[in-house]
Design a protein around this motif. Structure first.
Motif, PDB file in Angstrom:
ATOM      1  N   ASN A   1      30.732   3.631 -35.551  1.00  0.00           N
ATOM      2  CA  ASN A   1      29.847   2.816 -36.391  1.00  0.00           C
ATOM      3  C   ASN A   1      30.688   2.051 -37.415  1.00  0.00           C
ATOM      4  O   ASN A   1      31.912   2.233 -37.492  1.00  0.00           O
ATOM      5  CB  ASN A   1      28.797   3.695 -37.083  1.00  0.00           C
ATOM      6  N   LEU A   2      30.015   1.225 -38.212  1.00  0.00           N
ATOM      7  CA  LEU A   2      30.712   0.393 -39.187  1.00  0.00           C
ATOM      8  C   LEU A   2      31.461   1.248 -40.216  1.00  0.00           C
ATOM      9  O   LEU A   2      32.587   0.918 -40.612  1.00  0.00           O
ATOM     10  CB  LEU A   2      29.711  -0.530 -39.901  1.00  0.00           C
ATOM     11  N   ALA A   3      30.826   2.346 -40.647  1.00  0.00           N
ATOM     12  CA  ALA A   3      31.449   3.212 -41.659  1.00  0.00           C
ATOM     13  C   ALA A   3      32.825   3.689 -41.187  1.00  0.00           C
ATOM     14  O   ALA A   3      33.808   3.642 -41.935  1.00  0.00           O
ATOM     15  CB  ALA A   3      30.529   4.402 -41.945  1.00  0.00           C
ATOM     16  N   GLU A   4      32.906   4.108 -39.928  1.00  0.00           N
ATOM     17  CA  GLU A   4      34.191   4.579 -39.395  1.00  0.00           C
ATOM     18  C   GLU A   4      35.202   3.438 -39.369  1.00  0.00           C
ATOM     19  O   GLU A   4      36.370   3.613 -39.748  1.00  0.00           O
ATOM     20  CB  GLU A   4      33.999   5.147 -37.983  1.00  0.00           C
ATOM     21  N   ALA A   5      34.741   2.264 -38.922  1.00  0.00           N
ATOM     22  CA  ALA A   5      35.649   1.110 -38.845  1.00  0.00           C
ATOM     23  C   ALA A   5      36.235   0.790 -40.217  1.00  0.00           C
ATOM     24  O   ALA A   5      37.452   0.604 -40.363  1.00  0.00           O
ATOM     25  CB  ALA A   5      34.894  -0.113 -38.315  1.00  0.00           C
ATOM     26  N   VAL A   6      35.383   0.753 -41.214  1.00  0.00           N
ATOM     27  CA  VAL A   6      35.832   0.367 -42.554  1.00  0.00           C
ATOM     28  C   VAL A   6      36.779   1.420 -43.123  1.00  0.00           C
ATOM     29  O   VAL A   6      37.803   1.087 -43.744  1.00  0.00           O
ATOM     30  CB  VAL A   6      34.610   0.120 -43.476  1.00  0.00           C
ATOM     31  N   ASP A   7      36.479   2.689 -42.893  1.00  0.00           N
ATOM     32  CA  ASP A   7      37.370   3.743 -43.381  1.00  0.00           C
ATOM     33  C   ASP A   7      38.774   3.596 -42.794  1.00  0.00           C
ATOM     34  O   ASP A   7      39.773   3.693 -43.510  1.00  0.00           O
ATOM     35  CB  ASP A   7      36.790   5.125 -43.059  1.00  0.00           C
ATOM     36  N   VAL A   8      38.856   3.354 -41.517  1.00  0.00           N
ATOM     37  CA  VAL A   8      40.174   3.207 -40.880  1.00  0.00           C
ATOM     38  C   VAL A   8      40.886   1.964 -41.415  1.00  0.00           C
ATOM     39  O   VAL A   8      42.080   1.997 -41.734  1.00  0.00           O
ATOM     40  CB  VAL A   8      40.052   3.148 -39.341  1.00  0.00           C
ATOM     41  N   ILE A   9      40.149   0.852 -41.524  1.00  0.00           N
ATOM     42  CA  ILE A   9      40.752  -0.394 -42.001  1.00  0.00           C
ATOM     43  C   ILE A   9      41.314  -0.202 -43.419  1.00  0.00           C
ATOM     44  O   ILE A   9      42.465  -0.553 -43.703  1.00  0.00           O
ATOM     45  CB  ILE A   9      39.730  -1.557 -41.980  1.00  0.00           C
ATOM     46  N   LEU A  10      40.519   0.391 -44.287  1.00  0.00           N
ATOM     47  CA  LEU A  10      40.948   0.523 -45.685  1.00  0.00           C
ATOM     48  C   LEU A  10      42.108   1.515 -45.819  1.00  0.00           C
ATOM     49  O   LEU A  10      43.029   1.292 -46.600  1.00  0.00           O
ATOM     50  CB  LEU A  10      39.766   0.926 -46.571  1.00  0.00           C
ATOM     51  N   LYS A  11      42.052   2.578 -45.047  1.00  0.00           N
ATOM     52  CA  LYS A  11      43.146   3.558 -45.074  1.00  0.00           C
ATOM     53  C   LYS A  11      44.464   2.887 -44.666  1.00  0.00           C
ATOM     54  O   LYS A  11      45.499   3.055 -45.315  1.00  0.00           O
ATOM     55  CB  LYS A  11      42.810   4.708 -44.115  1.00  0.00           C
ATOM     56  N   GLN A  12      44.379   2.095 -43.598  1.00  0.00           N
ATOM     57  CA  GLN A  12      45.573   1.423 -43.079  1.00  0.00           C
ATOM     58  C   GLN A  12      46.154   0.446 -44.111  1.00  0.00           C
ATOM     59  O   GLN A  12      47.360   0.350 -44.283  1.00  0.00           O
ATOM     60  CB  GLN A  12      45.182   0.672 -41.790  1.00  0.00           C
TER      61      GLN A  12
END
Lengths: 286, 286
Positions: free
Chosen positions: A272-283
């Motif tokens: 979902n979007l939440a997972e995508a954003v978490d990975v993007i921001l972590k990176q």
């Protein structure tokens, strides 16, 4: 770290599909937010990344659509949204085209400033219940009567998911008119390259600096990639559905096909979007 | 003598399309005979030539359709007509298919003996006003929910002509469902080879001994030729039309394209059925 995070180097902007990524449309209140999406949008906005919403929604004006999303809890403004109807209006004016409209009643105000007398083209949007036999036939008669038939389609989607099941999208009626008149439509909206380019221009980032997140493998993922962007597919929205048949819940299917699409492969898949954003921001913080 | 009369050597049977050749459908009384067609049918019947009517009409049962034509003055009987709905019923029974029907109300009695519970296929006919968004969407949901989606289409015509103008035909909605579900329909009716073969079997003549007369270059002419028959195109029916736009007569067009169709060329072109029959009978007497 997700395998696709390696694609995130140099990303400065995020482009979000709305229906099926932020929320599922339909029902009372006009839809239901997908869990975690409201917070995910906030996180992007506070991260310093540029953000643009890129939708093929044509069942309402941008104003009404954004009002609904705000009511559902999203931090979103009209000038952050790229949508097909305003893009089509620019094209109509540039080319002196006077449309016969086959669209949803609620999107008609977008075309208020366009001359519609004595039509020399057809514009078809997601007209939903306005796709009656009578209306489609009238549209067909206009189109086949033109010396040089121009059909502009606000998207080419097959279907989308509402809270009560799948709904046929504008692409299906575009194909119907193409076949009836033996012509090819011009698509405004995703997956058209010009549409993504206009969203990028608004953000002020280059294609290779942007990542698209959507639920449609062809229109979101394929379209963005053809424009030079990275693209993730979420497993929400039309990715899976349950549907009603004659009032009885019949079966629940997860479409196995999209991750094995014959022509399009996303740079990454997320739940979902939440997972995508978490990975993007972590990176980005690493 | 018309140039195409040389193709008539050995002809023993005539196959006639109905709508656009015998009559134009629509309006009060259900239609208007095309001048000279009533007499032309009589002439074929007294000539000793075999005669079969081959129609893609699916807005009524064969019985009701033939009753209407008899009322209009035609010498025609139910057992002289090859039509898609009865042909589809045979296929459904052979393959244990239980259809969800998207058809005209008046053709439903043809499917009375077919099991329709828990559908495992879709049959689409010329449903006209039944082609609402709601009905097409329900049909789409059935089809995309099937493990092995089977779509049977009663014809693949683009449009036909009624007395008040052109009407979208079943092929347009077949294409819509094909695109929505990413599948290929099976066509029963013209231009399917099996359909013409069944008409020939009823007449007891070989393909090279039969000539088709129709107004549709692809479905009548092309279909018959692929089956090994000769075929004439009449310049009546959908060949030319006038149409109404928002209540005002807008223009009258003669379609210039059919006699230059990129793939199909008729063995001959005639103004109407009466002319075709006169040439055929004259040639046979020589």
């Amino acid at each position: 770290m997700a395998g696709w995070a390696k694609h995130l180097a140099g990303i400065k902007g995020v482009v979000l599909d709305i229906s099926g990524v932020l929320y599922d449309s339909g029902g009372e209140g006009g839809g239901v937010p997908i869990p975690g999406s409201i917070e995910a949008v906030k996180k992007i906005k506070t991260s310093g990344l540029k953000l643009r919403f890129c939708t093929n929604e044509t069942q309402a004006t941008r104003e009404k659509f954004v009002e609904k999303l705000q009511r559902l809890g999203f931090d979103i403004a009209v000038n952050e949204v790229t949508a097909p109807a305003p893009a089509a209006c620019l094209i109509l004016k540039e080319r002196n085209l006077r449309p016969h409209l086959l669209v949803h009643d609620d999107v008609i105000p977008e075309f208020a400033d366009v001359d519609k007398a004595n039509p020399n083209c057809v514009v078809v949007g997601d007209a939903a219940d306005n796709f009656s036999y009578k209306n489609l036939n009238e549209t067909f008669r206009v189109l086949i009567g033109l010396e040089n038939p121009v059909l502009i389609s606000l998207g080419k989607g097959r279907y989308y998911k509402e809270t009560d099941g799948l709904k046929l999208d504008v692409g299906v009626y575009m194909k119907a008119l193409e076949y009836a008149c033996d012509i090819q439509a011009e698509v405004v909206g995703k997956p058209a390259k010009m549409f993504f380019q206009s969203a990028l221009r608004e953000m002020g980032v280059e294609p290779h600096q942007a990542i698209m997140i959507g639920d449609d493998i062809v229109n979101d993922v394929g379209g963005a990639q053809q424009c030079g962007m990275k693209a993730l597919q979420v497993r929400t929205g039309k990715y899976s559905w349950s549907f009603l048949y004659k009032g009885t819940e019949r079966k629940t299917l997860v479409r196995p096909c999209d991750e094995q699409h014959p022509k399009v492969k996303a740079d990454g898949y997320v739940d979902n979007l939440a997972e995508a954003v978490d990975v993007i921001l972590k990176q980005l913080c690493e």
